[in-house]
Design an enzyme around this catalytic site. Structure first.
Site, PDB file in Angstrom:
ATOM      1  N   LYS A  11       0.999  -1.182  -0.260  1.00 45.95           N
ATOM      2  CA  LYS A  11       0.281  -0.061  -0.034  1.00 45.95           C
ATOM      3  C   LYS A  11       0.868   1.415   0.054  1.00 45.95           C
ATOM      4  CE  LYS A  11      -2.189   1.610   3.937  1.00 45.95           C
ATOM      5  NZ  LYS A  11      -1.812   3.016   4.315  1.00 45.95           N
ATOM      6  N   ASN A  12       1.850   1.351   0.939  1.00 46.57           N
ATOM      7  CA  ASN A  12       2.601   2.592   1.083  1.00 46.57           C
ATOM      8  C   ASN A  12       3.400   2.890   0.163  1.00 46.57           C
ATOM      9  OD1 ASN A  12       1.151   3.088   3.170  1.00 46.57           O
ATOM     10  ND2 ASN A  12       2.482   2.748   4.760  1.00 46.57           N
ATOM     11  N   CYS A  22      -5.969   7.498   9.088  1.00 39.00           N
ATOM     12  CA  CYS A  22      -6.319   6.872  10.251  1.00 39.00           C
ATOM     13  C   CYS A  22      -5.878   7.963  11.516  1.00 39.00           C
ATOM     14  CB  CYS A  22      -5.664   5.811  10.334  1.00 39.00           C
ATOM     15  SG  CYS A  22      -6.110   4.155   9.553  1.00 39.00           S
ATOM     16  N   ARG A  44      -0.502  14.208  13.120  1.00 44.40           N
ATOM     17  CA  ARG A  44      -0.219  14.147  11.862  1.00 44.40           C
ATOM     18  C   ARG A  44      -0.210  15.688  11.150  1.00 44.40           C
ATOM     19  NH1 ARG A  44      -2.394   8.460   9.325  1.00 44.40           N
ATOM     20  NH2 ARG A  44      -0.458   8.481   8.618  1.00 44.40           N
ATOM     21  N   ASP A  59       3.954   1.052  12.438  1.00 42.45           N
ATOM     22  CA  ASP A  59       2.879   0.461  11.880  1.00 42.45           C
ATOM     23  C   ASP A  59       2.873  -1.264  12.280  1.00 42.45           C
ATOM     24  OD1 ASP A  59       2.085   2.629  10.547  1.00 42.45           O
ATOM     25  OD2 ASP A  59       2.469   2.142   8.598  1.00 42.45           O
ATOM     26  N   ARG A  62      -8.745  -0.538   3.928  1.00 47.54           N
ATOM     27  CA  ARG A  62      -7.737   0.707   3.547  1.00 47.54           C
ATOM     28  C   ARG A  62      -6.314   0.013   3.078  1.00 47.54           C
ATOM     29  NH1 ARG A  62      -8.257   5.290   7.973  1.00 47.54           N
ATOM     30  NH2 ARG A  62      -9.871   6.261   6.813  1.00 47.54           N
TER      31      ARG A  62
HETATM   32  C1  UD1 Z   1       3.614   7.149   6.559  1.00 46.66           C
HETATM   33  C2  UD1 Z   1       2.815   6.100   6.264  1.00 46.66           C
HETATM   34  C3  UD1 Z   1       2.214   5.578   7.904  1.00 46.66           C
HETATM   35  C4  UD1 Z   1       3.428   5.166   8.564  1.00 46.66           C
HETATM   36  C5  UD1 Z   1       4.461   6.512   8.659  1.00 46.66           C
HETATM   37  C6  UD1 Z   1       5.465   6.418   9.880  1.00 46.66           C
HETATM   38  C7  UD1 Z   1       2.005   6.073   4.107  1.00 46.66           C
HETATM   39  C8  UD1 Z   1       0.986   6.471   3.457  1.00 46.66           C
HETATM   40  N1  UD1 Z   1       1.831   6.282   5.478  1.00 46.66           N
HETATM   41  O1  UD1 Z   1       2.837   8.226   7.018  1.00 46.66           O
HETATM   42  O2  UD1 Z   1       1.718   4.057   7.384  1.00 46.66           O
HETATM   43  O3  UD1 Z   1       3.101   4.948   9.850  1.00 46.66           O
HETATM   44  O4  UD1 Z   1       4.961   7.118   7.408  1.00 46.66           O
HETATM   45  O5  UD1 Z   1       6.214   5.312   9.123  1.00 46.66           O
HETATM   46  O6  UD1 Z   1       2.781   5.995   3.754  1.00 46.66           O
HETATM   47  N2  UD1 Z   1       5.231  15.132  11.189  1.00 46.66           N
HETATM   48  C9  UD1 Z   1       5.318  16.227  11.661  1.00 46.66           C
HETATM   49  N3  UD1 Z   1       5.049  17.484  10.630  1.00 46.66           N
HETATM   50  C10 UD1 Z   1       5.036  16.661   9.290  1.00 46.66           C
HETATM   51  C11 UD1 Z   1       4.956  15.468   9.122  1.00 46.66           C
HETATM   52  C12 UD1 Z   1       4.993  14.481   9.741  1.00 46.66           C
HETATM   53  O7  UD1 Z   1       5.394  16.819  12.674  1.00 46.66           O
HETATM   54  O8  UD1 Z   1       4.919  17.675   8.199  1.00 46.66           O
HETATM   55  C13 UD1 Z   1       5.351  13.751  12.378  1.00 46.66           C
HETATM   56  C14 UD1 Z   1       3.877  13.050  12.371  1.00 46.66           C
HETATM   57  O9  UD1 Z   1       2.829  13.940  13.231  1.00 46.66           O
HETATM   58  C15 UD1 Z   1       4.301  11.886  13.089  1.00 46.66           C
HETATM   59  C16 UD1 Z   1       5.811  11.840  12.476  1.00 46.66           C
HETATM   60  O10 UD1 Z   1       6.233  12.959  11.787  1.00 46.66           O
HETATM   61  O11 UD1 Z   1       4.521  12.024  14.400  1.00 46.66           O
HETATM   62  C17 UD1 Z   1       6.003  10.775  11.192  1.00 46.66           C
HETATM   63  O12 UD1 Z   1       5.115  10.983  10.373  1.00 46.66           O
HETATM   64  P1  UD1 Z   1       5.296  10.822   8.761  1.00 46.66           P
HETATM   65  O13 UD1 Z   1       6.629  10.073   8.640  1.00 46.66           O
HETATM   66  O14 UD1 Z   1       5.093  12.003   8.005  1.00 46.66           O
HETATM   67  O15 UD1 Z   1       4.096   9.721   8.304  1.00 46.66           O
HETATM   68  P2  UD1 Z   1       3.228   9.856   7.273  1.00 46.66           P
HETATM   69  O16 UD1 Z   1       3.844   9.800   5.909  1.00 46.66           O
HETATM   70  O17 UD1 Z   1       2.110  10.508   7.573  1.00 46.66           O
END
Ligand code: UD1
Length: 417
Positions: A20-21, A114, A119, A305, A397
């Protein structure tokens, strides 16, 4: 609702679906290509269908022929992303980078997905601003204009997976050389770079401190095979570890799941590594061993995850385990339903302390996010008696057919309305 008659040992073999990711950012990247792209092994899951609906809403087209998905973004003229669809799927935010790279402007709704934490998307936005984009943030919508974007350097304060992918997408056709420091090293970033390189992009350094992107004018369409899903594979391996028995999991890349394999070995499982498959065996007569302290971390650390599914294994291990959740603030939602099933867990801030019990017992439970709902399915397979798991919309999902896969592993499960 899923009905699981648990308490049996695992016995069977599964080839895991495409990841998926990995596929979601590649679908966003299709917007940057001058030709259609064909994807083999794309999972038929609801997040994929949401991304395809968004592509269609923007003016693109897609079709399946058997296992092959063709996506054609060449006709896209629109740069405003539908708000309702965007709220269905977290990865919709990747259209921000892709539309900036293509149309030089975008209006997009804040993403859904989710509810596992706040986030925010501040790192995505900071990166784009640093490269000269103008960003106007409203409560729900974000407007970005990339007319004045220029290649440059950005240092990410945290290696966010989504922000790294979004910035790569926004820069891959930007003239000059852009350097992204402290980007995420997750496999899903590595595959996005690999895919874009095959399309003609010039990217180096993923899996290092600095990703270097030299902008190109044109990206061509290619055929690309989506690798197996490391979290789906990991979930099934963890289920086999927690239940005992043996499972052969095929279509996984060992380098992506090594942190999990290492952990399950330490807990007393035997693991046989093959080129693209793993066999896990645990004698059901010997209980799993507990783990003093586990932290979730960015790759190559233990993935957030997998935390919920692993908690089920820790819940039936001998002794006390601790897991500290370092990535998301709200990822202990399964503690309450697991306690309902007889687990002995308490949470102190970002740490869950788990006193292993001999058995879980089946009851009716509600999953509230994708991995949490899957973990409850795993708990149902481990528990004595019958477990009713609600939360199909979350499981859909990320899982093509969890009932099929569980049955292949010898779990007695059915889906009811
Ligand atoms: C992706 C994955 C998700 C996985 C996560 C961490 C997808 C679609 N989803 O989510 O399944 O759990 O990586 O491996 O690929 N953060 C900030 N500011 C930002 C962006 C992120 O503070 O602009 C924080 C988030 O709140 C979180 C951490 O960084 O605490 C990790 O987030 P991120 O690596 O961005 O996860 P996703 O890309 O949302």
């Amino acid at each position: 609702m899923y009905v699981i008659h648990g308490g049996n040992t695992i016995e069977g073999k599964v080839r895991v679906q495409g990841a998926k990711n990995t596929v979601l950012p590649i679908l966003a990247a299709a917007l940057l290509l001058s030709e259609p792209v064909t994807l083999k092994g794309c999972p038929r899951i609801s997040d994929v269908y949401t991304m395809l609906a968004l592509i269609e809403q923007l003016g693109g087209a897609w079709s399946w022929r058997g296992e092959i998905l063709t996506v054609d973004g060449t006709g896209i003229k629109n740069w405003e992303v539908d708000g309702l669809l965007a709220q269905e799927c977290r990865a919709s935010i990747l259209f921000m980078g892709a539309l900036l790279g293509r149309e030089k402007k975008v209006r997009i709704h804040r993403p859904g997905g989710c509810a596992i934490g706040k986030r925010p998307i501040n790192i995505h936005v900071e990166g784009m601003k640093q490269l000269g984009a103008k960003v106007r943030e409203e409560e729900d919508f974000i407007h970005v204009s990339g007319e004045r974007m220029q290649s440059g350097t950005f240092h990410m304060k945290f290696p966010s997976v989504g922000a790294t992918q979004n910035l790569i997408l926004s820069c891959v056709k930007l003239p000059g050389i852009t350097k992204l420091y402290n980007g995420a090293r997750e496999p899903e970033v590595v595959y996005l770079c690999d895919f874009l390189r095959k399309c003609g992009a010039k990217i180096q350094g993923e899996r290092t401190d600095c990703i270097v992107i030299q902008g190109v004018k044109r990206l061509k369409g290619v055929s690309y095979e989506i690798p197996g899903d490391r979290i789906v594979g990991g979930t099934y391996l963890t289920m086999a570890a927690a239940s005992g028995g043996s499972a052969q999991i095929e279509h996984v890349q060992l380098w992506e799941i090594e942190s999990l394999l290492f952990l399950l070995e330490r807990m007393g499982c035997s693991i046989y590594r093959n080129q693209k498959s793993v066999i896990l065996y645990r004698n059901p007569k010997n209980r799993l061993k507990s783990v003093e302290q586990l932290y979730t971390q960015p790759f190559p650390g233990f993935p957030t995850d997998m935390q919920s599914q692993w908690m089920v294994a820790a819940a039936v291990a001998r002794g006390k385990s601790k897991v500290c959740e370092k990535i998301f603030e709200n990822r202990f939602q399964i503690v309450a339903p697991l306690k309902q099933m007889g687990a002995n867990i308490h949470v102190e801030q970002d740490t869950a302390i788990i006193e292993g019990v001999e058995n879980l017992s089946g009851c009716e439970v509600w999953g509230k996010d994708l991995r949490g709902a899957c973990a409850l399915m795993v708990a149902g397979a481990v528990a004595k008696g019958t477990t009713l798991v609600h939360g199909q919309k979350y499981i859909d999902r990320g899982h093509e057919d969890i009932v099929r896969d569980f049955k292949l592993l010898g779990v007695k499960v059915q889906q009811t309305k």
